[in-house]
Motif scaffolding. Sequence first.
Motif, mmCIF file in Angstrom:
data_model
loop_
_atom_site.group_PDB
_atom_site.id
_atom_site.type_symbol
_atom_site.label_atom_id
_atom_site.label_comp_id
_atom_site.label_asym_id
_atom_site.label_seq_id
_atom_site.Cartn_x
_atom_site.Cartn_y
_atom_site.Cartn_z
ATOM 1 N N UNK A 273 -38.706 -48.961 58.946
ATOM 2 C CA UNK A 273 -39.348 -48.863 57.633
ATOM 3 C C UNK A 273 -39.872 -50.207 57.150
ATOM 4 N N UNK A 274 -39.089 -51.250 57.346
ATOM 5 C CA UNK A 274 -39.496 -52.584 56.874
ATOM 6 C C UNK A 274 -40.778 -53.044 57.565
ATOM 7 N N UNK A 275 -40.869 -52.796 58.882
ATOM 8 C CA UNK A 275 -42.059 -53.231 59.623
ATOM 9 C C UNK A 275 -43.291 -52.449 59.155
ATOM 10 N N UNK A 384 -45.359 -48.863 42.977
ATOM 11 C CA UNK A 384 -43.956 -48.441 43.102
ATOM 12 C C UNK A 384 -43.495 -48.683 44.530
ATOM 13 N N UNK A 385 -42.839 -49.816 44.749
ATOM 14 C CA UNK A 385 -42.369 -50.196 46.082
ATOM 15 C C UNK A 385 -41.359 -49.190 46.631
ATOM 16 N N UNK A 386 -40.500 -48.709 45.756
ATOM 17 C CA UNK A 386 -39.464 -47.761 46.198
ATOM 18 C C UNK A 386 -40.069 -46.423 46.609
ATOM 19 N N UNK A 387 -41.170 -46.038 45.973
ATOM 20 C CA UNK A 387 -41.836 -44.781 46.322
ATOM 21 C C UNK A 387 -42.463 -44.879 47.710
ATOM 22 N N UNK A 388 -43.016 -46.043 48.041
ATOM 23 C CA UNK A 388 -43.583 -46.251 49.379
ATOM 24 C C UNK A 388 -42.488 -46.198 50.429
ATOM 25 N N UNK A 393 -39.561 -43.209 54.823
ATOM 26 C CA UNK A 393 -38.286 -42.706 55.340
ATOM 27 C C UNK A 393 -38.256 -41.185 55.395
ATOM 28 N N UNK A 394 -38.936 -40.537 54.435
ATOM 29 C CA UNK A 394 -38.927 -39.071 54.387
ATOM 30 C C UNK A 394 -39.823 -38.457 55.459
#
Length: 510
Positions: A273-275, A384-388, A393-394
């Motif tokens: 996810x980070x990459x 929204x960083x958390x939404x991305x 992840x989903x």
Amino acid sequence: MVTRISGFSSGLDIDELVKKMMSTQKAPLNKLNQQKTVIEWQREQYRTLNSKLVDFRNNKLSTFGLSNSIGAKQATITGNSSAVTATASSSAVNGSMSINVTSLATAANAKSTAGIGNVSMTDSIESLIASGKLDSSILVGDKVTIDVAGATPIELNKSDTLGTLMSRLNNSKEANVNAYIDSYTGTLVLTSKTTGKTAGVDNVVPPLNVSGAIFGAGGFKLGATQDGANAVLSINGIATERSSNTFTENGVTITLNAASLGTASNIVVSTNTDKIMDTIKSFISEYNSLIEGLNNKLSEERYRKYTPLSTEQKDAMKDDEIKLWEEKAKSGLLRNDTTLSGIVSDMRLASVTSVDINGNKVNLSSFGITTGDWTQRGKLVIADDSKLRAAIEADPDAVIKFFTQQTTESDPKKKGSATNPDNGLFNRLSNIVMTGLERLATKAGTSKYSTDVTSTFLANSTMGEQLRTIDKKIDSATLRLNMIETRYYKQFTAMEKAMNRYNAQSSIFS
């Protein structure tokens, strides 16, 4: 050729008078030169922006679209983390593998049964024969020949050194061996670069590929070849063998480093996810940089009173004054340019249009990315960083397809459309930029493929033709001015001659 006479008789500065008279005549030529300079400046600015467009398309977008960037996977090892290392490719299957290593793969090798004594890599074969460490029987004429299975033999002169011998062996792809000589004992070891069982066992890996007298009784006295062995291991409880200690399983490159000694290595493959987030953020940064550069040119202030300076005007100014003047003169030359504004408009449209993925409409706002307020002028913003992160992840496949999906549309116009619902964002932008590059090539003669800002302009372009036309007019105007200047000098010369005769006659009467 007309002889020019400066005012000896009249006392007039004829050169200065002609210069002033010509200044008015030069007005049309100065205007042509200004037109030419403006077009050349515009073309230079087009080329600078063209370079950024090519770089964005060919370097940035292509890199972001690579599977290991936007579709990155990661392999995490728990348990025995020293026995095994693993790297997941974008095609790796999410899941886990448990690996137990019984033994590593080894390579076939052969070593001297007896060393030839202390040696140096700078020793020549000839000197070693002279000292009795090697026998002259290894020579064929003045050469040493090493046979390589299925390939051209390696030949060395007797004047070559042991260092040359080692280099030729180690650098030969066909020989496929690593050669080592212990300088203290003169013991030679040849090891195959390929691990695993040798031919005669499973016919997969050949034995040592080299042979020759230098390895025999008169040379380094190599003993019998020791066969290589396969790696023995189990994957998820299934016993297996591999000829190499590095192999690929389910898209994961696995390297065996040591025996497990009773503790298994557990490899867990998951989406990185980070990459992927870093790739998307890098894309947004590059996209915004390009949009900003184009918008700045489109809205740049135009100072119409600041026209290109003539040679005479530059001569009357200081260097700093010329620099400041030309900065104003060059400003706004691409203001509201239709080609550039078309690129920006299509890029912005492509970024806000949804992509159809498995029957669902997906857009950037689905990932928490917006175009910001009006002051951003089309820049992308991660609101929204958390939404991305949650979207990746989903359903990482949906995120990847949004950017990289390729349309199957055959119609060129629909395929290259900024709103093609089947095309991912990277492909839309790539098509838009290429269309823009083609228009710039037609208009300014810039390259569609080069980022070099000093590259030669294409001969056939609209601006190139304009410059050729202006050059012809400049040539005609220059010829006309030369004729006028010559006429002025003729007239002044005639006047000077007449005054000279008058003065001569006056002297006689006086």
